[in-house]
Design a protein around this motif. Sequence first.
Motif, PDB file in Angstrom:
ATOM      1  N   GLY A  93      -8.078  -7.716   0.299  1.00  0.00           N
ATOM      2  CA  GLY A  93      -8.422  -6.629  -0.601  1.00  0.00           C
ATOM      3  C   GLY A  93      -9.248  -7.142  -1.765  1.00  0.00           C
ATOM      4  O   GLY A  93      -9.046  -8.264  -2.236  1.00  0.00           O
TER       5      GLY A  93
ATOM      6  N   THR B  86       0.830  -1.206   0.000  1.00  0.00           N
ATOM      7  CA  THR B  86       0.000   0.000   0.000  1.00  0.00           C
ATOM      8  C   THR B  86       0.869   1.262   0.000  1.00  0.00           C
ATOM      9  O   THR B  86       0.397   2.339   0.341  1.00  0.00           O
ATOM     10  CB  THR B  86      -0.966   0.009   1.201  1.00  0.00           C
ATOM     11  OG1 THR B  86      -0.209  -0.111   2.417  1.00  0.00           O
ATOM     12  CG2 THR B  86      -1.973  -1.123   1.108  1.00  0.00           C
TER      13      THR B  86
ATOM     14  N   GLU C 164      -7.046  -1.795  -9.402  1.00  0.00           N
ATOM     15  CA  GLU C 164      -7.431  -1.128  -8.160  1.00  0.00           C
ATOM     16  C   GLU C 164      -7.706  -2.180  -7.097  1.00  0.00           C
ATOM     17  O   GLU C 164      -8.398  -3.164  -7.363  1.00  0.00           O
ATOM     18  CB  GLU C 164      -8.666  -0.266  -8.377  1.00  0.00           C
ATOM     19  CG  GLU C 164      -9.101   0.492  -7.137  1.00  0.00           C
ATOM     20  CD  GLU C 164     -10.279   1.404  -7.406  1.00  0.00           C
ATOM     21  OE1 GLU C 164     -10.056   2.610  -7.539  1.00  0.00           O
ATOM     22  OE2 GLU C 164     -11.406   0.883  -7.497  1.00  0.00           O
ATOM     23  N   THR C 165      -7.150  -1.953  -5.906  1.00  0.00           N
ATOM     24  CA  THR C 165      -7.405  -2.846  -4.782  1.00  0.00           C
ATOM     25  C   THR C 165      -7.941  -2.017  -3.627  1.00  0.00           C
ATOM     26  O   THR C 165      -7.315  -1.037  -3.216  1.00  0.00           O
ATOM     27  CB  THR C 165      -6.130  -3.589  -4.340  1.00  0.00           C
ATOM     28  OG1 THR C 165      -5.578  -4.282  -5.464  1.00  0.00           O
ATOM     29  CG2 THR C 165      -6.438  -4.591  -3.237  1.00  0.00           C
ATOM     30  N   VAL C 166      -9.092  -2.410  -3.135  1.00  0.00           N
ATOM     31  CA  VAL C 166      -9.709  -1.768  -1.979  1.00  0.00           C
ATOM     32  C   VAL C 166      -9.510  -2.715  -0.798  1.00  0.00           C
ATOM     33  O   VAL C 166     -10.078  -3.807  -0.775  1.00  0.00           O
ATOM     34  CB  VAL C 166     -11.209  -1.479  -2.216  1.00  0.00           C
ATOM     35  CG1 VAL C 166     -11.829  -0.830  -0.989  1.00  0.00           C
ATOM     36  CG2 VAL C 166     -11.400  -0.609  -3.454  1.00  0.00           C
ATOM     37  N   TRP C 167      -8.670  -2.286   0.133  1.00  0.00           N
ATOM     38  CA  TRP C 167      -8.306  -3.123   1.274  1.00  0.00           C
ATOM     39  C   TRP C 167      -9.268  -2.921   2.427  1.00  0.00           C
ATOM     40  O   TRP C 167      -9.639  -1.800   2.745  1.00  0.00           O
ATOM     41  CB  TRP C 167      -6.886  -2.798   1.738  1.00  0.00           C
ATOM     42  CG  TRP C 167      -5.851  -3.164   0.738  1.00  0.00           C
ATOM     43  CD1 TRP C 167      -5.296  -2.348  -0.219  1.00  0.00           C
ATOM     44  CD2 TRP C 167      -5.247  -4.442   0.561  1.00  0.00           C
ATOM     45  NE1 TRP C 167      -4.391  -3.049  -0.971  1.00  0.00           N
ATOM     46  CE2 TRP C 167      -4.342  -4.339  -0.515  1.00  0.00           C
ATOM     47  CE3 TRP C 167      -5.393  -5.663   1.204  1.00  0.00           C
ATOM     48  CZ2 TRP C 167      -3.567  -5.413  -0.948  1.00  0.00           C
ATOM     49  CZ3 TRP C 167      -4.623  -6.738   0.772  1.00  0.00           C
ATOM     50  CH2 TRP C 167      -3.730  -6.609  -0.293  1.00  0.00           C
TER      51      TRP C 167
ATOM     52  N   LYS D 178      -4.178   2.119  -6.496  1.00  0.00           N
ATOM     53  CA  LYS D 178      -4.561   2.116  -7.915  1.00  0.00           C
ATOM     54  C   LYS D 178      -3.325   2.367  -8.770  1.00  0.00           C
ATOM     55  O   LYS D 178      -2.546   3.272  -8.484  1.00  0.00           O
ATOM     56  CB  LYS D 178      -5.605   3.193  -8.176  1.00  0.00           C
ATOM     57  CG  LYS D 178      -6.126   3.219  -9.595  1.00  0.00           C
ATOM     58  CD  LYS D 178      -7.224   4.268  -9.725  1.00  0.00           C
ATOM     59  CE  LYS D 178      -7.777   4.339 -11.126  1.00  0.00           C
ATOM     60  NZ  LYS D 178      -8.831   5.359 -11.233  1.00  0.00           N
TER      61      LYS D 178
ATOM     62  N   THR E 256      -7.120   2.356  -0.452  1.00  0.00           N
ATOM     63  CA  THR E 256      -7.301   1.960  -1.854  1.00  0.00           C
ATOM     64  C   THR E 256      -6.034   2.269  -2.637  1.00  0.00           C
ATOM     65  O   THR E 256      -5.525   3.386  -2.599  1.00  0.00           O
ATOM     66  CB  THR E 256      -8.496   2.709  -2.481  1.00  0.00           C
ATOM     67  OG1 THR E 256      -9.678   2.374  -1.751  1.00  0.00           O
ATOM     68  CG2 THR E 256      -8.684   2.322  -3.935  1.00  0.00           C
TER      69      THR E 256
END
Length: 156
Positions: free
Chosen positions: A86, A21, A72-75, A48, A46
């Motif tokens: 994520g 991150t 995109e990863t939303v943790w 990206k 997040t």
Amino acid sequence: MDITTRIEFAAQPQDVYAMMTDQAYLAEVCQATDSRTYEATVVGSTTKTTRTFAAPDAVARFTGGELTVTEETVWGPAGADGQQTGNLTMTVKGQPVSLKGHVVVAAGGPGTVVQLTGDLKVAIPLLGKKLEQSTAPAVLEGFKTQQEVGARWLAR
């Protein structure tokens, strides 16, 4: 097409999550994939990246010479055991290609295992499955690049 792969790091899960991150780490991964141009951002939990690079020969006749891939990863919050999960979404600009999946950072292996599970889709009638099969190695190679860059990053 189901995609499952894992990478391992000789570091604690919280250190691997912090790396994954970190905007500088994401930029280094983009550079390692021979991106012609890239952008890496972290907003809250997040991450990206958007990368433009030469299309692999196997798909260039369908896509043109260049691809722009956004990942995109939303943790979510850490679990009681320190595990981080994520939700990952990957898209290719102007193409009917997507990957939706989960990335899990957890204790295991030499310290931490990062597991990717997802569903790769190429929404083209008749050719979709064949293109998924030719696209999957590029997705897996990208994940392997994260391991190579990450091992160097964590050794610093």
